[in-house]
Design an enzyme around this catalytic site. Sequence first.
Site, PDB file in Angstrom:
ATOM      1  N   SER A  49      19.467 -11.317  -5.212  1.00  0.00           N
ATOM      2  CA  SER A  49      20.924 -11.110  -5.224  1.00  0.00           C
ATOM      3  C   SER A  49      21.593 -12.442  -4.909  1.00  0.00           C
ATOM      4  O   SER A  49      20.982 -13.313  -4.285  1.00  0.00           O
ATOM      5  CB  SER A  49      21.326 -10.096  -4.151  1.00  0.00           C
ATOM      6  OG  SER A  49      21.258 -10.694  -2.863  1.00  0.00           O
ATOM      7  N   ASP A  50      22.852 -12.596  -5.309  1.00  0.00           N
ATOM      8  CA  ASP A  50      23.587 -13.741  -4.775  1.00  0.00           C
ATOM      9  C   ASP A  50      23.825 -13.451  -3.291  1.00  0.00           C
ATOM     10  O   ASP A  50      23.716 -12.308  -2.847  1.00  0.00           O
ATOM     11  CB  ASP A  50      24.905 -13.954  -5.531  1.00  0.00           C
ATOM     12  CG  ASP A  50      25.457 -15.368  -5.289  1.00  0.00           C
ATOM     13  OD1 ASP A  50      24.966 -16.057  -4.359  1.00  0.00           O
ATOM     14  OD2 ASP A  50      26.377 -15.783  -6.009  1.00  0.00           O
ATOM     15  N   TRP A  51      24.157 -14.471  -2.535  1.00  0.00           N
ATOM     16  CA  TRP A  51      24.224 -14.330  -1.071  1.00  0.00           C
ATOM     17  C   TRP A  51      25.345 -13.374  -0.658  1.00  0.00           C
ATOM     18  O   TRP A  51      26.530 -13.676  -0.834  1.00  0.00           O
ATOM     19  CB  TRP A  51      24.380 -15.708  -0.424  1.00  0.00           C
ATOM     20  CG  TRP A  51      23.054 -16.327  -0.058  1.00  0.00           C
ATOM     21  CD1 TRP A  51      22.693 -16.819   1.174  1.00  0.00           C
ATOM     22  CD2 TRP A  51      21.887 -16.508  -0.886  1.00  0.00           C
ATOM     23  NE1 TRP A  51      21.389 -17.270   1.148  1.00  0.00           N
ATOM     24  CE2 TRP A  51      20.872 -17.093  -0.097  1.00  0.00           C
ATOM     25  CE3 TRP A  51      21.590 -16.196  -2.201  1.00  0.00           C
ATOM     26  CZ2 TRP A  51      19.603 -17.391  -0.583  1.00  0.00           C
ATOM     27  CZ3 TRP A  51      20.308 -16.492  -2.690  1.00  0.00           C
ATOM     28  CH2 TRP A  51      19.353 -17.078  -1.892  1.00  0.00           C
ATOM     29  N   GLY A  52      24.936 -12.206  -0.181  1.00  0.00           N
ATOM     30  CA  GLY A  52      25.919 -11.182   0.176  1.00  0.00           C
ATOM     31  C   GLY A  52      26.287 -10.313  -1.013  1.00  0.00           C
ATOM     32  O   GLY A  52      27.153  -9.453  -0.918  1.00  0.00           O
ATOM     33  N   GLY A  53      25.627 -10.510  -2.119  1.00  0.00           N
ATOM     34  CA  GLY A  53      25.989  -9.809  -3.350  1.00  0.00           C
ATOM     35  C   GLY A  53      25.171  -8.562  -3.631  1.00  0.00           C
ATOM     36  O   GLY A  53      25.284  -7.991  -4.710  1.00  0.00           O
TER      37      GLY A  53
END
Length: 800
Positions: A228-232
């Site tokens: 995932s993207d960071w926090g995504g």
Amino acid sequence: MKHQQLIEQLSLTQKAFLMSGASTWETVPYEALGIPAIFLADGPHGLRKQEGASDHLGLNASLKATCFPTAATVANSWDPELGAEIGRSLGAEARNNNVHVVLGPGLNIKRHPFCGRNFEYFSEDPYQAGKMAAAYTRGIQENGVVACPKHLAANSQETRRMTTDSIVDERTLREIYLTGFEIAVKEGQAKSVMTAYNRLNGVYANEDDWLLQEVLVKEWGFDGFVVSDWGGSNDHVMGVVAGSHLEMPTTGVNGAKELVDAVASGRLSESLLDQRVDELLSVVLATASNKERSQRTLEEHHEVAKKAARESIVLLKNQEVLPLKAKTTIGIIGDFAETPRYQGAGSSVVNPTQLDTTLEVIGAYDLDYRGFAKGYHRSFKEDQKLIDEAVTLAKQVDTVLLYVGLDEISESEGLDRTTLSLPDNQLALIKAISAVNSKVVAIISAGSVIDMAWDEEVQGILHGYLGGQAGPSAMLDVIVGQATPSGKLSETYPHDYRELPAARDYPSATNQTVYQEGPYIGYRYFETVQKAVKYPFGYGLSYTQFAYADLEISQTGISCLISNVGQYDGAEIVQLYVAKESELIYRPEKELKGFTKVFLKAGESQRIEIPFDDKTFRYYNVASQEWQVEPGEYQLLVGASVQDIRLSGSCQQKGQEVVLSYDVATIPHYFSGQVAQVTMAEFEILLGKEVRLLPFTKGQELFMNDSISQLVYAKSGAARVVYHILNGILKRSEKKGKPNLNILFIYNMTFTAVGKMTNGMANHEMMEAVVVMVNGRFWSGAGQLFGAFRRNRKLQKRGI
Ligand code: BGC
């Protein structure tokens, strides 16, 4: 399963933990079982491995690393081999710093020049972006380090980046927004891919099983892991089910608990979890077992960075002023000559091993350097005194090297631009200097399109984009003719951004970003509607001239003779565009389907070849759900830019009979390309469903997937105060000219993401309580929050 025996030794909880990070950058290890942690680090144009405590956006400095030119810059070289060489260097530095995954390249399509992250992306064209990204990927992975093309997909806006839903019809999605990733995965053999923050047609990219299973794995043959993207990672369980392997950064014990609970409730089958663990371990074990150090040195990498910057410089204008002759008296004007702008802001920021500045390296060139004037302040502050000083200098010299461009606050991750103009104080300077000197060479530093209406006022223009740590000396090499400029633009420079069809709603006014213009972005639009632009896609001058002759077309490709007919050695970028008239399939006037770069000494000729491939004639047929070739005649246009076609011919393709998913008469604007006038009804025909826009209203109810920036609409007065505080901090940072990355990040975050980005301090349940408060039910929310806080604290202490 490849690692069945190993997986059998893991408990359900252990397996669940493997699917989330152990920290901001590392995966979970089980040393006793021989499962090491791997380290992931940004990024696309240089390694960003933080020293000490990590905080995602870089409060703590990162280790020194070579800062290469950004992707937007290197794309202008049109040289995949150069991209591979940068990749090799990035991979080598990763290897030597115990980093296993390089979070790049970034290859989102430049749908609109306002996107704050365009400097990190290659092109407005998917074929070019894909070829460059595949090359970086190959280079990085040659070191046994994993590359991570990002952000899959349709992530072309920073505003509310975790909330927006990119609504794109399938043909456009595949032909424009996915083709680059397809090339990076198939040709680059990427071993990981990062999903985008945004939703795609209603589904978060990280939990989109169509995207991750049908397209990525089944169609493209991807056999790596998805992060995932960071926090995504929105719903971790849905992510794992869909084919995402790793949510980053760590969520404390929360992520693992969600998976364990999901197995208990039947939402996730343990065998599917085993499969994801197996897929992840395949990459983790392979990359971690490679302990060999690279022998490449940082000095060599500085040279690679310099070469990359030099090959990517674009000569936009030259009225017999360049290259400068030896001993020319010059004055250098502009703050960027003293403090270079060489990279963009955000997660890609690199702490360079060394940094050239024009003023420090100018002495190495055979020029009669008479002095420097700052000319303007980096912020937008007007200062007539600085202009006057610069004018005095300009009057005393033969030629002025005038350094202008965008400053740090103008393009950054987390924000979108609102203008293409250079700051007013720089425009005033250009005017004042050109009034007193008739040999002015403007040297631009900017990672994305700028308004160039001022180009009439100067005699020469060199665009260096964001040239990395060696950019200034690369630029001087070109200025004095030690190298001939050979870069060409990878994006269109319009006269006015308002002419772009996507400008109707950019950044989108709601949480839905409707890609109503379909495939007509960049040159695809301007060529189709025959609207003039300032500088076209693929454009770039040289000190020498090239002649094109003798086009031959075969079953497998085209070839032609390129001759350097000028006075200088130099390289030419030859571009192949394909066009087809059709009454059934709407298409842009022409599309890039191949390119090659050839270096020729003055007077030399060479026959170049551009082979056809599976992308040359294809279009995506939504009715039959497959790539097809429409039968008939195709124009093959060979040129020096999208507008400068030098040779043309045609060929016949057999193809497949066309079955349509639409009635041609109902989508006239897609056939004419006049998509600035396209109606929602037409777009809905392509999309196959209705679009219901949800405008923001004051006092509206907010939900977990709304963004913190939407607090401005909240029912609760206290929530609105929080918004104004955040906004105030942002505005102050804008004034200072330095983006506040952490606030920008929070600003665009969803409530869900806040629950994931605190290393377990907050969780989903707590944020649900906050949302109740935000919606005006303060005491009820506060009560829930207190309970949720206690439960979370217990959980974090006790573990699962
Ligand atoms: C960016 C990614 C980056 C990640 C880790 C995110 O905010 O969107 O491109 O790789 O942070 O720093």
